[in-house]
Design a protein around this motif. Structure first.
Motif, mmCIF file in Angstrom:
data_model
loop_
_atom_site.group_PDB
_atom_site.id
_atom_site.type_symbol
_atom_site.label_atom_id
_atom_site.label_comp_id
_atom_site.label_asym_id
_atom_site.label_seq_id
_atom_site.Cartn_x
_atom_site.Cartn_y
_atom_site.Cartn_z
ATOM 1 N N VAL A 76 7.980 -21.445 -24.732
ATOM 2 C CA VAL A 76 6.449 -21.852 -24.739
ATOM 3 C C VAL A 76 5.738 -21.750 -26.039
ATOM 4 O O VAL A 76 5.187 -22.496 -26.767
ATOM 5 C CB VAL A 76 5.506 -21.744 -23.462
ATOM 6 C CG1 VAL A 76 4.304 -22.066 -23.762
ATOM 7 C CG2 VAL A 76 6.421 -22.389 -22.489
ATOM 8 N N LEU A 99 6.581 -28.344 -18.314
ATOM 9 C CA LEU A 99 6.900 -27.002 -18.193
ATOM 10 C C LEU A 99 8.162 -26.800 -17.534
ATOM 11 O O LEU A 99 9.139 -25.776 -17.833
ATOM 12 C CB LEU A 99 5.696 -26.003 -17.707
ATOM 13 C CG LEU A 99 5.446 -24.569 -17.803
ATOM 14 C CD1 LEU A 99 5.625 -24.046 -19.059
ATOM 15 C CD2 LEU A 99 4.519 -24.185 -17.040
ATOM 16 N N LYS A 102 11.340 -27.103 -19.234
ATOM 17 C CA LYS A 102 11.505 -25.845 -20.219
ATOM 18 C C LYS A 102 12.455 -24.750 -19.207
ATOM 19 O O LYS A 102 13.338 -24.196 -19.580
ATOM 20 C CB LYS A 102 10.302 -25.397 -20.685
ATOM 21 C CG LYS A 102 9.876 -26.191 -21.768
ATOM 22 C CD LYS A 102 8.820 -25.276 -22.839
ATOM 23 C CE LYS A 102 8.395 -26.001 -24.138
ATOM 24 N NZ LYS A 102 9.793 -26.229 -25.061
ATOM 25 N N TYR A 103 11.667 -24.426 -18.209
ATOM 26 C CA TYR A 103 12.076 -23.405 -17.287
ATOM 27 C C TYR A 103 13.672 -23.709 -16.882
ATOM 28 O O TYR A 103 14.428 -22.745 -16.845
ATOM 29 C CB TYR A 103 11.135 -23.320 -16.261
ATOM 30 C CG TYR A 103 11.571 -22.094 -15.154
ATOM 31 C CD1 TYR A 103 11.285 -20.928 -15.646
ATOM 32 C CD2 TYR A 103 11.974 -22.306 -13.978
ATOM 33 C CE1 TYR A 103 11.285 -19.974 -14.901
ATOM 34 C CE2 TYR A 103 12.383 -21.213 -13.162
ATOM 35 C CZ TYR A 103 11.888 -20.091 -13.631
ATOM 36 O OH TYR A 103 12.167 -18.856 -12.827
ATOM 37 N N SER A 175 5.218 -15.466 -22.315
ATOM 38 C CA SER A 175 5.257 -16.440 -23.565
ATOM 39 C C SER A 175 4.185 -17.527 -23.178
ATOM 40 O O SER A 175 3.558 -18.035 -24.166
ATOM 41 C CB SER A 175 6.691 -17.065 -23.620
ATOM 42 O OG SER A 175 6.667 -18.045 -24.414
ATOM 43 N N THR A 176 3.853 -17.982 -22.116
ATOM 44 C CA THR A 176 3.014 -18.831 -21.751
ATOM 45 C C THR A 176 1.465 -18.455 -21.853
ATOM 46 O O THR A 176 0.751 -19.149 -22.429
ATOM 47 C CB THR A 176 3.135 -19.475 -20.455
ATOM 48 O OG1 THR A 176 4.602 -20.077 -20.187
ATOM 49 C CG2 THR A 176 2.385 -20.928 -20.341
ATOM 50 N N ARG A 179 1.247 -16.944 -25.591
ATOM 51 C CA ARG A 179 1.461 -17.946 -26.703
ATOM 52 C C ARG A 179 2.246 -17.089 -27.805
ATOM 53 O O ARG A 179 1.813 -17.602 -29.003
ATOM 54 C CB ARG A 179 0.363 -18.679 -27.070
ATOM 55 C CG ARG A 179 0.056 -19.813 -25.900
ATOM 56 C CD ARG A 179 -1.216 -20.499 -26.604
ATOM 57 N NE ARG A 179 -2.352 -19.599 -26.316
ATOM 58 C CZ ARG A 179 -3.323 -19.795 -26.606
ATOM 59 N NH1 ARG A 179 -3.820 -20.820 -27.289
ATOM 60 N NH2 ARG A 179 -4.627 -19.033 -26.507
ATOM 61 N N THR A 253 1.968 -18.731 -14.280
ATOM 62 C CA THR A 253 2.310 -19.738 -15.393
ATOM 63 C C THR A 253 1.987 -20.882 -15.299
ATOM 64 O O THR A 253 1.465 -21.580 -16.285
ATOM 65 C CB THR A 253 4.099 -19.467 -15.431
ATOM 66 O OG1 THR A 253 4.470 -18.149 -15.566
ATOM 67 C CG2 THR A 253 4.750 -20.005 -16.949
ATOM 68 N N TRP A 254 2.290 -21.596 -14.519
ATOM 69 C CA TRP A 254 1.939 -23.053 -14.153
ATOM 70 C C TRP A 254 0.457 -23.466 -14.172
ATOM 71 O O TRP A 254 0.124 -24.455 -14.682
ATOM 72 C CB TRP A 254 2.600 -23.676 -12.866
ATOM 73 C CG TRP A 254 3.821 -24.489 -13.284
ATOM 74 C CD1 TRP A 254 4.065 -25.778 -13.452
ATOM 75 C CD2 TRP A 254 5.307 -23.720 -13.516
ATOM 76 N NE1 TRP A 254 5.159 -26.108 -13.594
ATOM 77 C CE2 TRP A 254 6.064 -24.875 -13.641
ATOM 78 C CE3 TRP A 254 5.647 -22.671 -13.481
ATOM 79 C CZ2 TRP A 254 7.479 -24.699 -14.057
ATOM 80 C CZ3 TRP A 254 7.185 -22.219 -13.936
ATOM 81 C CH2 TRP A 254 7.968 -23.386 -14.014
ATOM 82 N N PHE A 257 -0.729 -22.824 -17.744
ATOM 83 C CA PHE A 257 -0.083 -23.920 -18.893
ATOM 84 C C PHE A 257 -0.763 -25.245 -18.436
ATOM 85 O O PHE A 257 -1.178 -25.994 -19.448
ATOM 86 C CB PHE A 257 1.033 -24.119 -18.422
ATOM 87 C CG PHE A 257 2.008 -25.024 -19.565
ATOM 88 C CD1 PHE A 257 1.992 -24.637 -20.898
ATOM 89 C CD2 PHE A 257 2.296 -26.241 -19.365
ATOM 90 C CE1 PHE A 257 2.685 -25.373 -21.793
ATOM 91 C CE2 PHE A 257 2.799 -27.030 -20.197
ATOM 92 C CZ PHE A 257 3.228 -26.616 -21.649
#
Lengths: 264, 306
Positions: A76, A99, A102-103, A175-176, A179, A253-254, A257
Motif C-alpha cells: 500500500v 485492499l 492486495k492482501y 504500511s496502510t 504509508r 487496516t480496512w 484505508f
C-alpha cells in the motif's frame, strides 16, 4: 460489481513484474543449495536427507517471512509514495475490495515462497543425500514417537505459516496506516527479530498479562515437541490470542484505508 | 436543457479549522468543455479530489449521472475518467501494461480498444517501453489514454497541459473540443493558465480561496459584447470626468492624460460627442478589450497567495 479476479491479476502483475521479487526467490533457492553443498563438503554424505531439509527449512523460513514482509510493506505504501494510488482508486471498485485484492496477492506470494522452500529443500537434499542412501540412516530431528518426517515437516510449515500470516498482516497494517514502506519493514522486522531475542526473558516473568502478548505466541512450533514457553499454555490458547490480534489488525487496516482522504 | 451530468451543491471541505472549499455550487452539462480556473492553492485540486471520491466532503453533495459520489461511489465513478494532479503510473511496468491494468478494472474494455486509445494519443512507438523511460509529455499522454479507455461521460483533467509542448497542447485542445462536441461528453479542465482556458473552454468558473467567484461564458454571443473598456485621451482629465458625470456616465482616471469608461460601440460615440460639445479636446479613443487574464486578475483582485 463485476469480476473480482482481474484485481488480483493486477496486483500479481505488480508483484511479479518487479526484479526484486525474483531476486528474493533466487536468494532463497541459492541458500538451500549452498547449505546442502556445505553439509556435503564438511559433514559428509552419511546424514539423513530429512535432517538437512528440516534444518534448512527452520533457518530459511525466517527469510520467507522477511521477504513477504518486504512485499507487504510496499503493497500500500508504495502506491501512496508514487502517487499511483489516485489512479488506482478512481475505478468502479470499493476501496475495501481494492485492499482485499492486495492482501490476497501478498498471501499468495507467501504461500508460493513457502512451497518453493519446501519443494527445493526436499528435492535438493534428495539429490544430495537421498539417492542410494544407507537404509540404516534414520532422521533424527524429531521426537522418537513421531510418525513420518513428511507429516512432521508439513505440520511445522503449517504452524509457521500461521505466524507468518499474523506478522505479514501486521506489516500490511503498518504500511496502510503510516504509508511508509521503510517504517513498515523496519517496525515489523524489529518486532519479529528484536523482540524474539529477548522473548525468552520476558516469558520467565510471572505476570498474568504476559500470557496475552503477541510475541509469546508467534512461535507456534513450540507445541510440536510439547514444551511451551510458559507453563499451562496450549496450542488452542495461542491460536485464540493470535486470532484476536489478527482481527484487530485487519479491522484497523480496512477502516483506515476506507476512510482516509487521499491527498498525496 | 437536459439534466446536468455533474452537480456540486454547497460543497464544503474543512481540514481542522481551515475551510479549504466554501459552499461551492456548480452544474456541468454534457457536451461542454468547462474550465476551472484559479491561482495556486485556491482549491482546484481539492475540488477535483472530492469529485472523484479521493476526499470526503465535510458538507454538501456531489452527484455524477444522478448518483451520489459518497453514497453510491461505484455507480457514480463508473462513467468518469480522470487525471488528478500528475498522471503517475507504475514506472516499472510498460505503458501498455499500465493501460491493461486499468482496463482490467472496468468490464468490457477490449484489447482492441486499448490499441485504439494508444493510437489516438500517439504513443504507438513507445507503448511497450517501461514508463520510467518516458518524458513528462509522454506520461501526460498516457494519463489521457487511461482516462478515456472506458469512454467516460465525464472527463476530469487536472492541469492537463503540464509538460506538453505547444504542438501537444494544440492537439489536446482540439481533441477535447472534438470529444465534447462529437461524443457529447462533459470535459472538466482545471488550470491556472488563463490564455489556454480561453482557447479550450466554453465556460470558465473562477475560484479563489475556496470560493466560487464567477462563472463566465467564453464562447457564444454574450461573450463578445460585454466588458468593453474605452480609454479616451483628453486635455483636461478632471474636466472630462465632471462632464461625463453630469451626463450620467462614470469614468475613472487612467494615467496622466486619459480617462477610462465602460462603453459599447454606440455609447462610445455618444460620449465623444458629449465631451466635444463641452469643449474638451479629445486626442484619441481606443477600445480596450479585456482578455480573460484581465478579467481573472480583476475578479481575484490580483491577490497573492497568503
Amino acid at each position: 460489481m463485476g469480476n473480482f479476479l482481474p484485481l488480483i491479476q493486477n496486483e500479481n502483475m505488480k508483484i511479479y513484474r518487479r526484479p526484486r521479487t525474483w531476486v528474493m526467490s533466487g536468494i532463497l533457492l541459492v541458500l538451500v543449495i549452498a547449505i546442502s553443498i556445505m553439509w556435503l563438503i564438511f559433514g559428509g554424505r552419511d546424514a539423513s536427507m530429512w535432517d538437512v531439509a528440516f534444518l534448512e527449512s527452520s533457518i530459511l523460513f525466517l527469510l520467507v517471512t522477511i521477504f513477504t514482509v518486504v512485499i507487504a510493506a510496499g503493497g500500500v505504501a508504495e502506491e501512496f509514495t508514487s502517487g499511483t494510488i489516485k489512479l488506482l482508486l478512481i475505478r468502479p471498485w470499493s476501496r475495501s475490495k481494492i485492499l482485499l485484492s492486495k492482501y490476497i496477492s501478498i498471501m499468495l506470494f507467501a504461500i508460493l515462497l513457502a512451497i518453493l522452500l519446501f519443494a527445493s529443500t526436499i528435492l535438493i537434499n534428495w539429490i544430495c543425500f537421498g539417492i542410494n542412501a544407507d537404509p540404516a540412516i534414520k532422521p533424527g530431528f524429531m521426537g522418537i514417537d513421531q510418525a513420518s518426517p513428511v507429516s512432521y515437516m508439513l505440520k511445522y510449515y503449517g504452524l509457521t505459516l500461521i505466524s507468518l500470516v499474523v506478522t505479514v498482516t501486521l506489516a500490511f497494517m503498518l504500511s496502510t496506516v503510516f504509508r511508509s514502506s521503510g517504517l513498515a519493514i523496519g517496525m515489523a522486522l524489529f518486532l519479529l527479530l528484536g523482540v524474539n531475542s529477548f522473548i525468552g526473558l520476558i516469558a520467565m516473568l510471572k505476570y498474568e498479562w504476559i500470557d496475552y502478548l503477541l510475541f509469546i505466541h508467534l512461535n507456534l512450533t513450540q507445541y510440536l515437541d510439547g514444551n511451551p514457553m510458559r507453563d499451562g499454555m496450549t496450542l488452542g490458547f495461542s491460536l485464540g490470542v493470535l486470532a484476536v490480534y489478527y482481527v484487530i489488525f485487519v479491522a484497523l487496516t480496512w477502516y483506515v484505508f476506507s476512510k482516509r482522504d487521499v491527498a498525496s | 436543457m437536459q439534466e446536468p451530468i455533474v452537480k456540486l451543491q454547497n460543497v464544503t471541505k474543512k481540514i481542522g479549522k481551515r475551510t479549504i472549499i466554501d459552499r461551492l455550487t456548480l452544474d456541468l452539462p454534457l457536451g461542454e468543455v468547462f474550465g476551472f480556473l484559479g491561482p495556486n492553492g485556491s482549491g482546484k485540486t481539492t475540488t477535483i479530489r472530492m469529485m472523484v471520491g479521493l476526499m470526503s466532503l465535510t458538507e454538501g453533495e456531489i452527484t455524477i449521472g444522478g448518483h451520489s459520489i459518497t453514497k453510491q461511489y461505484e455507480k457514480a465513478i463508473r462513467h468518469v475518467g480522470a487525471i488528478v494532479e500528475n498522471p503517475e503510473m507504475y514506472k516499472y511496468l510498460s505503458g501498455y501494461d499500465n493501460l491493461i491494468h486499468y482496463a482490467r478494472m472496468i468490464p468490457g474494455i477490449t484489447e482492441h480498444r486499448v490499441h485504439e486509445v494508444v493510437k489516438l494519443v500517439g504513443l504507438e512507438g513507445r507503448i511497450r517501453d517501461k514508463v520510467k523511460t518516458y518524458s513528462l509529455g509522454m506520461r501526460q499522454r498516457l494519463g489521457v489514454a487511461q482516462a478515456i479507455l472506458h469512454k467516460p461521460q465525464l472527463l476530469i483533467l487536472d492541469e492537463p497541459t503540464n509538460g506538453l509542448d505547444p504542438g501537444g497542447i494544440r492537439e489536446l485542445r482540439d481533441y477535447l473540443r472534438q470529444l465534447s462536441k462529437e461524443e457529447g461528453i462533459a470535459v472538466f479542465v482545471s488550470s491556472h493558465l488563463l490564455s489556454e482556458m480561453e482557447l479550450m473552454c466554453d465556460r470558465v468558473a473562477i475560484i479563489q480561496n475556496g470560493k466560487l467567484i464567477d462563472v463566465r461564458t467564453i464562447r457564444g454571443e454574450n461573450a463578445a459584447k460585454a466588458n468593453n473598456r474605452v480609454v479616451i485621451e483628453v486635455d483636461r482629465t478632471q474636466g472630462a470626468l465632471d462632464v461625463l458625470l453630469a451626463a450620467g456616465v462614470s469614468g475613472v482616471l487612467e494615467g496622466e492624460s486619459s480617462i477610462a469608461v465602460d462603453a459599447d460601440k454606440e455609447s462610445t460615440a455618444a460620449i465623444n460627442a458629449t465631451l466635444v460639445a463641452a469643449g474638451i479636446k479629445v486626442y484619441g479613443i481606443r477600445a480596450q478589450v479585456k482578455t480573460l487574464e484581465d478579467q481573472f486578475l480583476e475578479v481575484t483582485g490580483g491577490e497573492r497567495i497568503g
